[in-house]
Design an enzyme around this catalytic site. Structure first.
Site, short mmCIF file in Angstrom:
data_model
loop_
_atom_site.label_atom_id
_atom_site.label_comp_id
_atom_site.label_asym_id
_atom_site.label_seq_id
_atom_site.Cartn_x
_atom_site.Cartn_y
_atom_site.Cartn_z
N GLY A 234 -3.56 -2.51 -0.15
CA GLY A 234 -3.48 -3.59 0.81
C GLY A 234 -2.87 -4.84 0.21
N GLY A 237 -1.68 -5.12 -3.57
CA GLY A 237 -0.49 -4.45 -4.09
C GLY A 237 -0.62 -2.94 -4.10
N GLY A 263 0.33 2.21 5.63
CA GLY A 263 0.26 3.20 4.56
C GLY A 263 1.28 4.31 4.73
CG ASP A 264 1.07 6.44 8.24
OD1 ASP A 264 0.24 6.90 7.43
OD2 ASP A 264 0.81 6.20 9.43
#
Length: 319
Positions: A234, A237, A263-264
């Site tokens: 997040g 980093g 995230g994808d």
């Protein structure tokens, strides 16, 4: 070509709120957006937007509106025939970037539909550079589905990436090194699940600037056969441990509007850089930049066709 598998696809419906969510009260909606989603579908969309051929595999009825939605978004698909409509996931996003997710379970699949999914991916794997196994598993699909698939697909020669959580991730961890993929993309909590350590403590230490426990946990996975670990943290980093090297990249400052798909997008950014033959530190930079841009977009906004000259992530090697 990169093949993605999403066993539990979703229509991602994002409701933009003009003010913070009031639990138990009346909330007004400023705007609503529907996008084809599910982790593998998101990865395929970003890959295609970056000029890499990608094909998204997912189960759905042939006439499900989700199939047409994917076509409209420019996603090449291989649809596994299945019963039960694709689920709708609701995200409530407020102006401060706080997102509240309400995810439906999705339909239940029988053994025939599961076998069709396996055979569809296997048929494509021989022509693929990567097969990416993403997301949660719907009802009826055994927890060790991904672990089994990693072993079954390895002889095809494609490299294998896994991005999942909870029971499917635990089943994968229990089968290492036999089910070790070439790449995993956990967040801090999921890295804890994989490595058998406290994931919340990993995230707390990373937020305080100490990534040593994250690197140690990722290296423990490498010792159990995993090729590389891309750990997204997040706002703290991301860390990449690959070929005995460890790299850290900061997250560029952005106004977070929605974390859905971030995230994808980071995973897709890594794969885009890898497809261009870039070294690990650049793959990490591409991952962090794609993830941070996704977080700055409303709804399930995805970073499509980013200009690499604008990337602002600072990467440094860790001892």
């Amino acid at each position: 070509m990169i093949v993605t598998l999403t066993m539990n696809p979703s229509v991602d419906r994002t409701a933009q709120l003009p003010a913070p969510l009031t639990v138990g009260g009346v909330n007004r909606i400023a705007a609503v957006d529907d996008s084809p989603g599910g982790k593998g579908v998101n990865v395929a969309r970003v890959l295609a937007g970056g000029g890499v051929r990608a094909e998204a595999v997912f189960p759905a009825p042939a006439d499900d509106p989700f199939v047409a939605m994917c076509a409209g978004a420019g996603v090449a698909t291989s649809v596994v025939p299945a019963h039960g409509a694709v689920r709708i996931n609701l995200t409530l996003a407020d102006p401060a970037g706080t997102t509240t997710k309400i995810n439906a379970p999705g339909p239940e699949f029988d053994s025939a539909a599961i076998d069709r999914a396996r055979s569809t991916v296997a048929a494509l794997a021989g022509d693929a550079a990567w097969v990416v196994l993403c997301g949660s598993l719907p009802r009826g699909v055994p927890d060790d589905f991904y672990a089994d698939l990693v072993g079954a697909l390895r002889p095809a020669g494609a490299r294998l990436a896994v991005d999942t959580s909870d029971a499917p991730l635990a089943a994968l961890a229990a089968r290492l090194p036999d089910a070790a993929p070439d790449l995993v993309k956990p967040n801090g909590e999921e890295l804890g699940q994989l490595a058998g350590v406290d994931g919340s403590e990993l995230e707390r230490r990373a937020a305080a600037g100490d990534t040593t426990p994250v690197v140690d946990a990722a290296r423990a996975l490498r010792a159990r056969g995993v090729g590389a670990a891309l750990v997204t943290l997040g706002g703290a980093g991301a860390v990449l441990v690959d070929d005995d090297e460890a790299w850290y990249a900061n997250t560029p400052p952005v106004q977070v509007r929605s974390t859905v798909g971030a995230g994808d997008s980071a995973l897709a950014g890594y794969l885009l850089a890898e497809a261009r033959g870039l070294p690990p530190r650049d793959r990490l930079a591409w991952a962090v930049h794609h993830g941070s841009v996704a977080a700055s977009l409303p709804g399930t906004g995805l970073p499509l066709g980013l200009d690499p000259t604008t990337f602002r992530a600072t990467v440094r090697r860790l001892d």
